[in-house]
Design an enzyme around this catalytic site. Structure first.
Site, PDB file in Angstrom:
ATOM      1  N   GLU A 104      -3.803   2.647  -7.143  1.00 37.55           N
ATOM      2  CA  GLU A 104      -4.156   3.774  -6.279  1.00 37.55           C
ATOM      3  C   GLU A 104      -3.148   4.906  -6.476  1.00 37.55           C
ATOM      4  O   GLU A 104      -2.033   4.834  -5.938  1.00 37.55           O
ATOM      5  CB  GLU A 104      -4.127   3.357  -4.800  1.00 37.55           C
ATOM      6  CG  GLU A 104      -5.178   2.355  -4.411  1.00 37.55           C
ATOM      7  CD  GLU A 104      -5.422   2.336  -2.898  1.00 37.55           C
ATOM      8  OE1 GLU A 104      -6.485   1.881  -2.510  1.00 37.55           O
ATOM      9  OE2 GLU A 104      -4.558   2.793  -2.122  1.00 37.55           O
ATOM     10  N   HIS A 162       0.854  -1.195   0.000  1.00 42.84           N
ATOM     11  CA  HIS A 162       0.000   0.000   0.000  1.00 42.84           C
ATOM     12  C   HIS A 162       0.892   1.249   0.000  1.00 42.84           C
ATOM     13  O   HIS A 162       1.988   1.230   0.564  1.00 42.84           O
ATOM     14  CB  HIS A 162      -0.912  -0.005   1.233  1.00 42.84           C
ATOM     15  CG  HIS A 162      -1.969   1.049   1.157  1.00 42.84           C
ATOM     16  ND1 HIS A 162      -1.708   2.365   1.470  1.00 42.84           N
ATOM     17  CD2 HIS A 162      -3.254   1.009   0.767  1.00 42.84           C
ATOM     18  CE1 HIS A 162      -2.807   3.081   1.283  1.00 42.84           C
ATOM     19  NE2 HIS A 162      -3.766   2.277   0.852  1.00 42.84           N
TER      20      HIS A 162
END
Ligand code: G3P
Length: 225
Positions: free
Chosen positions: A144, A88
């Site tokens: 993302e 992430h």
């Protein structure tokens, strides 16, 4: 079945409302048929995994053994989680802050998970990273763009061309699912994501910071039915 991952991150709400959010998520998943998965903080995994499909927010690429403050595939498996997020933007798979991704170690983490029946949701910031990660054959790759994370402009409206290119690229590799996340707050954002080819979404602030997390989850799940 489209996927909807709720990343609790380290918000205070993750701890204070984590169990309620998870039980709402599993009820809404049953009602809508959308595969809703929660990613709570480690201390809540065991409890939440009893009732709700759960993944961890990360994992270290080590086997069980003498590794202080590491989280192994064995620990997450035993805790009842079905898999993990990896790489992430807020926890890149890198050995120095802002440094390059440690691809070999990331691959090792994906391999450990696959060998032990755990799913892997690997986040990337761009197409180039997606191309590299695709070779590791994770369960899913999530695009993302870091600059949109936590904001009110969704990845599907700000970067439609890249989202489409990303989804086409990932779908060309059988068995890997493209997901997208960052700034997704409304049903319209989700609708656009699906139109561009995404198999689901990752959301944090849209649920965690909402005054009514139940309605937020319903709104965001409905276009994924
Ligand atoms: O993992 C999901 C996340 O990074 C997106 O965050 O707050 O933009 O929904 P947010």
């Amino acid at each position: 079945m489209k996927k909807f991952i709720i990343n609790y991150k380290a918000y205070t709400e993750a701890i204070d409302k984590g169990l309620e959010i998870a039980s709402a998520a599993s009820k809404i998943s049953e009602d809508t048929g959308v595969d809703i998965i929660v990613a709570p903080p480690f201390t809540l995994i065991k409890e939440i995994a009893k009732t709700t499909k759960t993944i961890t927010q990360g994992l270290d690429e080590v086997e069980p053994g003498a590794f202080t403050a590491h989280v192994t595939w064995y620990e997450i498996k035993k805790s009842g989680a079905v898999g993990t997020l990896l790489n992430h933007s807020e926890r890149r798979y890198s050995y120095s802050k802002g440094g390059p991704i440690a691809y070999q170690e990331l691959k090792k983490a994906v391999d450990f998970c696959r060998q032990n029946g755990l799913e892997t949701y690997v986040c990337v910031q761009n197409i180039e990273e997606a191309e590299k990660v695709l070779k590791f054959r994770p369960t899913s790759i999530a695009y993302e763009p870091p600059e949109l994370i936590g904001g009110n402009v969704s990845v599907s409206s700000a970067r439609p061309d890249i989202v489409k290119e990303f989804c086409d690229l990932v779908k060309a590799q059988a068995g890997v699912l493209p997901l997208i996340g960052a700034g997704i707050k409304t049903a319209e954002d989700v609708k656009k994501s699906v139109e561009l080819g995404s198999e689901g979404i990752l959301v944090a602030s849209g649920v965690m910071k909402s005054n009514d997390f139940r309605s937020a989850i319903i709104d965001l799940a409905t276009p994924l039915r």
